[in-house]
Scaffold this active site. Structure first.
Site, mmCIF file in Angstrom:
data_model
loop_
_atom_site.group_PDB
_atom_site.id
_atom_site.type_symbol
_atom_site.label_atom_id
_atom_site.label_comp_id
_atom_site.label_asym_id
_atom_site.label_seq_id
_atom_site.Cartn_x
_atom_site.Cartn_y
_atom_site.Cartn_z
ATOM 1 N N SER A 125 9.392 4.188 -23.728
ATOM 2 C CA SER A 125 9.865 3.282 -24.772
ATOM 3 C C SER A 125 9.079 1.969 -24.723
ATOM 4 C CB SER A 125 11.375 3.089 -24.614
ATOM 5 O OG SER A 125 11.905 2.514 -25.776
ATOM 6 N N ASP A 233 11.104 10.155 -33.535
ATOM 7 C CA ASP A 233 11.608 9.309 -32.460
ATOM 8 C C ASP A 233 12.825 8.505 -32.946
ATOM 9 O OD1 ASP A 233 10.757 7.888 -29.709
ATOM 10 O OD2 ASP A 233 11.525 6.416 -31.117
ATOM 11 N N HIS A 282 14.458 10.504 -27.864
ATOM 12 C CA HIS A 282 13.774 9.285 -27.449
ATOM 13 C C HIS A 282 13.655 9.322 -25.931
ATOM 14 C CE1 HIS A 282 12.231 5.252 -27.659
ATOM 15 N NE2 HIS A 282 13.210 4.756 -26.935
#
Length: 389
Positions: A125, A233, A282
């Site tokens: 991330s 995502d 994610h």
């Protein structure tokens, strides 16, 4: 502070940058400090942590790197690992993401990193974007310290964002609703964020925010980087204001989602080493199920192994791809969860598992219409979906 698990016999080092969004002005940093203190200060961090996924030392969970020296660098700088500003009169907070990485490297040199063969800078991330922003700088730092022999590489997970048009435009009020470009634009100024010199030179002064977007910074990088990115995502969809809960999705949103997958796939076509499954999710590399996901029959640990081999061999001979050992793996099927190995989908509110058909219907997937487009009987399409092909 950081966490270290040494592996005495190994000359491979894995440094992991934690993710967790960011904040870009006094208001949303104050909120973050009140609600997510661990991402703003190390005061309440636990004394030890258990590594999972690629940070696990169990070969079953981590067939690729279980034996490496592992370093987990928690995220308390809220600046996508780019900041270089200390606390001052005008700034209530310090943003030192880029400096934290440099300091950790300095300290690790005395703990065995100096004899390393490979240093893999990984992150998920915001940490994945942090890898793109810092991998070349880490390599330069080690060279300047006299350690030319260490091969520095990057592994960016779920940090390859698009600066695309939002599905619904919203004003930039908080972290979640702010369009990606605007948030970063404000952030860089607030954090005194730094981007790599080679990327900076590609853009006009004041346009450094471009370097936070993978497809723009990647061509300027010198170190090899492996990009892992879900084609759909969840963080990208969130900043694009596509919300998949509550009401069934309108057709416009369904088309937007498919188009997002196409755009993302396009930005990855020249990325030598990549793994991009058509799933809605994610982060993956620190999940304990990270070995289960496959693209075209190859799992992520296997693809990383192939990448290692290709870098090893290309040092010796021409860059001929290794037979049966692919490193460029991108799903070509067009909608979320058309890959049968995708992680289970859960309803964001109830936490209930949903099967693929329930999920697609909920997202506004029109079986009749899709079947027509694919030239199939509707019942045949449903059969294929439920078996996950």
């Amino acid at each position: 502070r950081y966490y270290l698990k040494e592996s005495k016999g190994s000359r491979r080092w894995l440094l992991f940058l934690e993710g967790g969004w960011y904040c870009f002005n006094r208001e949303n940093c104050d909120t973050r400090y009140d609600t997510m203190r661990r991402l703003m200060s190390s005061r309440e961090w636990p004394a030890t942590r258990v590594g999972t996924g690629i940070l696990s030392s169990q070969p079953e969970e981590n067939p690729h790197w279980w034996n490496a020296n592992m370093v987990f660098i928690p995220y308390c700088s809220s600046d996508v690992w780019s900041g270089a500003s200390s606390k001052s009169e005008k700034n209530e907070y310090a943003f030192m993401g880029a400096l934290i990485i440099q300091e950790v490297i300095k300290e690790l040199v005395g703990k065995g990193l100096s004899t390393a063969k490979v240093l893999l800078l990984a992150g998920s991330s915001a940490g994945g974007t942090g890898v793109l922003l810092n991998v070349d700088r880490v390599a330069e730092q080690l060279e300047e310290m006299g350690y030319q022999g260490i091969q520095v590489r990057g592994l960016a997970d779920s940090g390859w964002f698009l600066d695309n048009k939002q599905y619904r435009r919203t004003d930039c009020i908080d972290t979640i609703t702010c369009a990606p470009t605007e948030a970063i634009r404000r952030g860089i100024r607030y954090w005194n964020g730094i981007v790599p010199e080679r990327c900076k030179l590609q853009f006009k002064e004041g346009e450094e925010w471009n370097c936070f977007f993978g497809y723009k910074i990647y061509p300027t990088l010198r170190c090899p980087v492996f990009v892992v990115q879900w084609l759909f995502d969840e963080a990208q969809l969130t900043v694009d204001n596509v919300h998949l809960t509550g009401q069934p999705v309108q057709e416009g949103q369904w088309l937007y989602i498919q188009n997002l997958g196409r755009e993302l796939r396009n930005t990855l076509k020249d990325v030598t080493a990549s793994f991009a499954p058509a799933c809605l999710s994610h982060e993956i590399i620190t999940r304990n199920h990270w070995t289960d996901i496959q693209v075209k029959g190859t799992s992520l640990p296997r693809a990383l192994h192939c990448w290692d081999r290709s870098l090893h061999e290309s040092n010796r001979n021409g860059k001929a791809p290794l037979k049966g050992c692919p490193v460029h793996l991108i799903d070509s099927c067009p909608w979320p969860h058309c890959n049968p190995s995708c992680p289970t989908i859960r309803d964001q509110f109830t936490g209930q598992e949903m099967n693929v058909i329930q999920f697609l219907m909920h997202m506004g997937f029109d079986v009749q219409k899709m079947a027509q487009q694919q030239g199939l009987e509707p019942s045949k399409l449903l059969g294929m979906l439920s078996s996950g092909n």
